[in-house]
Design a protein around this motif. Sequence first.
Motif, PDB file in Angstrom:
ATOM      1  N   ARG A 105       0.830  -1.206   0.000  1.00  0.00           N
ATOM      2  CA  ARG A 105       0.000   0.000   0.000  1.00  0.00           C
ATOM      3  C   ARG A 105       0.863   1.254   0.000  1.00  0.00           C
ATOM      4  O   ARG A 105       0.671   2.164  -0.816  1.00  0.00           O
ATOM      5  N   HIS A 106       1.828   1.307   0.901  1.00  0.00           N
ATOM      6  CA  HIS A 106       2.584   2.546   1.062  1.00  0.00           C
ATOM      7  C   HIS A 106       3.661   2.741  -0.005  1.00  0.00           C
ATOM      8  O   HIS A 106       4.050   3.883  -0.284  1.00  0.00           O
ATOM      9  N   THR A 107       4.120   1.668  -0.624  1.00  0.00           N
ATOM     10  CA  THR A 107       5.044   1.834  -1.748  1.00  0.00           C
ATOM     11  C   THR A 107       4.310   2.449  -2.935  1.00  0.00           C
ATOM     12  O   THR A 107       4.879   3.254  -3.678  1.00  0.00           O
ATOM     13  N   GLY A 108       3.027   2.119  -3.088  1.00  0.00           N
ATOM     14  CA  GLY A 108       2.218   2.791  -4.113  1.00  0.00           C
ATOM     15  C   GLY A 108       2.079   4.275  -3.832  1.00  0.00           C
ATOM     16  O   GLY A 108       2.179   5.106  -4.738  1.00  0.00           O
ATOM     17  N   HIS A 109       1.870   4.626  -2.554  1.00  0.00           N
ATOM     18  CA  HIS A 109       1.842   6.050  -2.192  1.00  0.00           C
ATOM     19  C   HIS A 109       3.180   6.718  -2.527  1.00  0.00           C
ATOM     20  O   HIS A 109       3.214   7.826  -3.081  1.00  0.00           O
ATOM     21  N   ALA A 110       4.263   6.030  -2.163  1.00  0.00           N
ATOM     22  CA  ALA A 110       5.599   6.586  -2.393  1.00  0.00           C
ATOM     23  C   ALA A 110       5.867   6.803  -3.883  1.00  0.00           C
ATOM     24  O   ALA A 110       6.544   7.770  -4.264  1.00  0.00           O
ATOM     25  N   ASP A 111       5.359   5.904  -4.739  1.00  0.00           N
ATOM     26  CA  ASP A 111       5.503   6.072  -6.190  1.00  0.00           C
ATOM     27  C   ASP A 111       5.004   7.445  -6.631  1.00  0.00           C
ATOM     28  O   ASP A 111       5.684   8.174  -7.369  1.00  0.00           O
ATOM     29  N   LEU A 112       3.803   7.772  -6.208  1.00  0.00           N
ATOM     30  CA  LEU A 112       3.174   9.019  -6.653  1.00  0.00           C
ATOM     31  C   LEU A 112       3.882  10.245  -6.080  1.00  0.00           C
ATOM     32  O   LEU A 112       4.104  11.235  -6.780  1.00  0.00           O
TER      33      LEU A 112
END
Length: 202
Positions: free
Chosen positions: A167-174
């Motif tokens: 979940r949070h790696t997806g946030h970090a991507d953006l």
Amino acid sequence: MDDSSAQTGNSQPPWEPPLAGSETQHLAASLTRLRTTFRWKADGLDTADLSRSVGSSTLTLGGLLKHLACVEDEKFGISLSGAGYGPPWAGMPDYPGPPGAYTFDIDGWAAEDLYRLWDEAVRRSEERLRTALAADGPGQRIAMGADEGLEVSLRRLLFDLLEEYGRHTGHADLIRESIDGRVGEDPPEDWHAVSGSSPVGR
């Protein structure tokens, strides 16, 4: 981890899961891959950039570093063995009780402190997980749920942490793309952290 890093070829980066390993190898190596990708997305920034958010969201890369450091200590401390929160979470001023509610607050935190916080939490987790797996494998009962009479396995804890990092790696991507355009599913094969002393991406 010794039994999770076995690779089937010499060309794969050290965070790539094995192509045909054991259950334990795949679980632990998949966690290493997600940790590495997250750390790469957060790496090499100053305090101002770690405090930047996207759109109406208040999430920042610095807040994610702090939050995930706390999650590491929760999963491989309280949830695994029942051990209480140690430094830096225990006894923090103005925050009674569990630290989960305030981990995204990075006011007064410098970039080097946030990188160090996450790096050290992951080192603790890796050692605790290595010890636990060597003792009784992923099917062993852990402390989480014991007070309610539930039998929870270490396997469940690992899947929970994989979900958290996903979940949070997806946030970090953006967030990272909005800062300097860094994009990509995985770090470059020769990536090493330039900030802190990350235990991943070595």
